[in-house]
Design a protein around this motif. Structure first.
Motif, short mmCIF file in Angstrom:
data_model
loop_
_atom_site.label_atom_id
_atom_site.label_comp_id
_atom_site.label_asym_id
_atom_site.label_seq_id
_atom_site.Cartn_x
_atom_site.Cartn_y
_atom_site.Cartn_z
N THR A 13 17.58 -16.93 -18.30
CA THR A 13 17.11 -16.27 -17.08
C THR A 13 16.02 -17.12 -16.46
O THR A 13 15.75 -18.22 -16.90
N ASN A 96 14.92 -18.56 -10.45
CA ASN A 96 14.83 -17.14 -10.71
C ASN A 96 15.18 -16.45 -9.41
O ASN A 96 14.37 -16.37 -8.49
N HIS A 97 16.42 -15.98 -9.32
CA HIS A 97 16.89 -15.36 -8.08
C HIS A 97 16.17 -14.06 -7.78
O HIS A 97 15.92 -13.75 -6.61
N ALA A 98 15.80 -13.31 -8.81
CA ALA A 98 15.13 -12.02 -8.61
C ALA A 98 13.79 -12.20 -7.92
O ALA A 98 13.41 -11.39 -7.07
N GLU A 99 13.07 -13.26 -8.28
CA GLU A 99 11.74 -13.50 -7.70
C GLU A 99 11.76 -14.60 -6.66
O GLU A 99 10.72 -14.98 -6.14
N SER A 100 12.93 -15.15 -6.36
CA SER A 100 13.08 -16.26 -5.42
C SER A 100 12.11 -17.40 -5.76
O SER A 100 11.41 -17.91 -4.89
#
Length: 166
Positions: A13, A96-100
């Motif tokens: 992740t 980290n796509h969730a937090e860009s």
């Protein structure tokens, strides 16, 4: 040819380097080693049998939140292709796509040019106290200067041979 420790296994992740958030992580955060315009650099040591050290550069979010900065993209594109003993090696890229957020893992260089100059300046400061010399005069041994210049020019030559102007 390859040099240094064997590549490490990247996390599955996004990479969280916040101190205290690494319970069970395959690395130990040794500290923050730098901060610049585009981000913060941390020193990590992996808990593998080699205990290899890696410098992680985490990019700050852009002001307009429109994704990764063009500077970061250029750095990734160039460093992913360059392999030379006098150019720091990009080991991995974490998104980290969730937090860009974006984190780059580099081989860790024990010393950098700024640190070497600071070291010799501090020696000069000690000498200057006893000899009342000007602080601007920094003595660096000739062989050290020759070695540093050779490394800089050797890396720069490699860049120019590969159509990279720096």
């Amino acid at each position: 040819h390859t040099r240094g420790p064997t590549p490490y296994t990247p996390p599955t992740t996004g990479f969280d380097v916040a101190v205290g958030n690494n319970q069970g992580a395959p690395y130990e955060i040794l500290g923050k080693i730098g901060e610049g315009t585009y981000g913060v650099v941390y020193l990590l040591r992996y808990n593998d049998r080699n205990r290899s050290k890696v410098a992680l550069k985490t990019f700050k979010a852009t002001k307009n939140s429109e994704g990764v900065s063009p500077t970061a993209i250029r750095e990734i594109m160039l460093l992913s292709e360059l392999r030379h003993e006098n150019i720091v090696r990009l080991e991995n890229v974490y998104v980290n796509h969730a937090e860009s957020s974006l984190t780059l893992a580099f081989e860790y260089a024990e010393h950098d040019l700024h640190e070497i100059i600071r070291y010799h300046r501090s020696l000069g400061d000690q000498r200057n106290l006893s000899h009342k010399m000007d602080r601007k005069s920094v003595y660096i041994p000739e062989l050290t200067i020759k070695s540093l210049m050779w490394q800089l020019l050797n890396g720069l030559h490699y860049l120019h041979c590969n159509w990279v102007v720096h």
